[in-house]
Design a protein around this motif. Sequence first.
Motif, short mmCIF file in Angstrom:
data_model
loop_
_atom_site.label_atom_id
_atom_site.label_comp_id
_atom_site.label_asym_id
_atom_site.label_seq_id
_atom_site.Cartn_x
_atom_site.Cartn_y
_atom_site.Cartn_z
N ILE A 44 -51.73 37.02 -2.96
CA ILE A 44 -50.51 36.22 -2.91
C ILE A 44 -50.60 35.13 -3.98
CG2 ILE A 44 -49.05 34.70 -1.51
CD1 ILE A 44 -50.19 36.12 0.97
N VAL A 45 -49.59 35.04 -4.80
CA VAL A 45 -49.55 34.06 -5.87
C VAL A 45 -48.32 33.17 -5.66
CG1 VAL A 45 -49.37 33.71 -8.37
CG2 VAL A 45 -50.63 35.69 -7.46
N TYR A 46 -48.50 31.86 -5.83
CA TYR A 46 -47.35 30.95 -5.74
C TYR A 46 -47.23 30.18 -7.05
CZ TYR A 46 -50.77 27.23 -4.69
OH TYR A 46 -51.82 26.35 -4.74
N LEU A 47 -45.99 29.93 -7.44
CA LEU A 47 -45.72 29.27 -8.71
C LEU A 47 -45.63 27.76 -8.53
CD1 LEU A 47 -42.98 31.62 -10.24
CD2 LEU A 47 -45.44 31.59 -10.72
N GLU A 48 -46.08 27.05 -9.54
CA GLU A 48 -46.00 25.59 -9.57
C GLU A 48 -45.07 25.16 -10.70
OE1 GLU A 48 -50.04 24.31 -10.03
OE2 GLU A 48 -50.31 24.08 -7.87
N ASP A 49 -44.14 24.26 -10.40
CA ASP A 49 -43.20 23.78 -11.41
C ASP A 49 -43.47 22.34 -11.83
OD1 ASP A 49 -42.45 22.43 -9.17
OD2 ASP A 49 -40.35 23.05 -9.19
N GLY A 50 -44.62 21.80 -11.45
CA GLY A 50 -44.96 20.43 -11.83
C GLY A 50 -44.64 19.39 -10.77
N ARG A 51 -43.90 19.77 -9.74
CA ARG A 51 -43.57 18.84 -8.67
C ARG A 51 -44.57 19.05 -7.53
NH1 ARG A 51 -36.95 18.80 -8.19
NH2 ARG A 51 -36.54 18.15 -10.37
N GLN A 52 -45.30 18.00 -7.20
CA GLN A 52 -46.39 18.13 -6.24
C GLN A 52 -45.91 18.56 -4.87
OE1 GLN A 52 -49.64 17.88 -7.22
NE2 GLN A 52 -50.01 18.79 -5.21
N GLU A 53 -44.76 17.98 -4.40
CA GLU A 53 -44.28 18.34 -3.06
C GLU A 53 -43.89 19.81 -2.98
OE1 GLU A 53 -40.76 16.21 -5.13
OE2 GLU A 53 -42.95 16.05 -5.01
N ASN A 54 -43.32 20.36 -4.08
CA ASN A 54 -42.98 21.78 -4.11
C ASN A 54 -44.24 22.65 -4.08
OD1 ASN A 54 -40.35 20.97 -4.28
ND2 ASN A 54 -40.05 21.58 -6.42
N MET A 104 -52.76 42.93 -12.14
CA MET A 104 -54.01 43.21 -12.83
C MET A 104 -54.91 41.97 -12.85
SD MET A 104 -53.85 46.37 -13.49
CE MET A 104 -55.26 46.57 -14.59
N ASP A 105 -54.30 40.80 -13.01
CA ASP A 105 -55.09 39.56 -13.04
C ASP A 105 -55.80 39.30 -11.71
OD1 ASP A 105 -54.39 39.04 -15.65
OD2 ASP A 105 -52.72 37.70 -15.14
N THR A 106 -55.13 39.65 -10.61
CA THR A 106 -55.72 39.39 -9.29
C THR A 106 -56.62 40.52 -8.83
OG1 THR A 106 -53.84 40.39 -8.11
CG2 THR A 106 -53.69 38.03 -8.62
N GLY A 107 -56.51 41.70 -9.43
CA GLY A 107 -57.34 42.83 -9.05
C GLY A 107 -56.97 43.45 -7.71
N ALA A 108 -55.73 43.23 -7.27
CA ALA A 108 -55.29 43.75 -5.97
C ALA A 108 -54.51 45.05 -6.14
CB ALA A 108 -54.45 42.70 -5.26
N ASP A 109 -54.19 45.67 -5.01
CA ASP A 109 -53.31 46.84 -5.00
C ASP A 109 -51.85 46.41 -4.85
OD1 ASP A 109 -55.51 48.67 -5.03
OD2 ASP A 109 -55.78 48.31 -2.89
N VAL A 110 -51.66 45.32 -4.12
CA VAL A 110 -50.31 44.79 -3.87
C VAL A 110 -50.33 43.29 -4.14
CG1 VAL A 110 -48.43 44.53 -2.20
CG2 VAL A 110 -49.96 46.50 -2.05
N VAL A 111 -49.33 42.79 -4.83
CA VAL A 111 -49.24 41.36 -5.09
C VAL A 111 -47.88 40.84 -4.62
CG1 VAL A 111 -48.38 41.66 -7.47
CG2 VAL A 111 -49.51 39.52 -6.80
N PHE A 112 -47.92 39.71 -3.92
CA PHE A 112 -46.71 38.97 -3.55
C PHE A 112 -46.65 37.71 -4.42
CE2 PHE A 112 -47.58 41.33 0.35
CZ PHE A 112 -46.31 41.78 0.72
N LEU A 113 -45.49 37.41 -4.95
CA LEU A 113 -45.30 36.21 -5.75
C LEU A 113 -44.24 35.33 -5.09
CD1 LEU A 113 -45.87 34.66 -8.46
CD2 LEU A 113 -43.81 35.76 -9.31
#
Length: 306
Positions: A44-54, A104-113
Amino acid sequence: MKRPYLLLALLCLVACGPSKYIMDVEMRHPSKAGVDLAGKLVSIVYLEDGRQENADFAENMAKGFASSLEKDYCMEKGSIGVYRKPLGNGENYACRDSMFNILMDTGADVVFLIDTIKLGTMTVGSPAKVSVKSVADSSYVSTGSIPFVMKLYCYDGMDKADRVRSFSGSSVAVPDVYSDGKRSREEMKVKAFEALGQEAAGSGQTLASSFISQWKVEQFTIMYFDNDMWFEALECALQFKWSKAIDLWLKALQSNDPLKRSCAAYNIATACHIMGNDSLAGEWLDFSDKENHISASDTLRKRLSL
């Protein structure tokens, strides 16, 4: 005068043939979202936009999401990797190539973003005295409220469709804020943001409900003969001791009777399917059909083709 002998011969033939036992088995099926995570490595990958609370909200949501999936799919705690990723300039995460690179970066079979979380305006209600006595600075509770919008992308590298699935939704987080009842509205908002972690994790667990397995009761036919070894194998199957049952059916393959070899191979194919190995089940079913095709084989083959 010959008819009684003919009837006796027919009865003997029936007695020597196989019998069927129909057993109910609760089988795992893909989730409501159509995603099947059984036996796969997940990240599972989560994106950061520079806002700490987000970022904090997205991180806790990702962790709550991961914990629910691990529990449902009987994975070890922490086996689902949770990663953060800076928001790319103009990158399209609904694109297969973008998600493939992340996979590919995470080396998983399934990725959630989890795309960047968009939090609305935090509001905090008036303090109300708590019913249970506690320390002085927690004798009042206020309910915070903040709407949020999120998007989720899923890419399964083992899915033949080779596509990115997109999901979106909105909700309202309602953190409880404890105080002495004398804090300013701005101070209460700060404390409400600090209490968002638990709400975010709960939102992640709610999100996971669309991706957990669905279970359905299905009926399977087990073939057996009037023989101690076959009865023992059937008993093992009824107790879901599939490995031991397979060992006994493997011994039955040594029979000179092609029908018994066929039934044993069919039973092994059934066990493999129930245990989630459809590829091996198909091989054993092919072997069964070559030895002596039985009607139960057709039903199992249809299940394997789904």
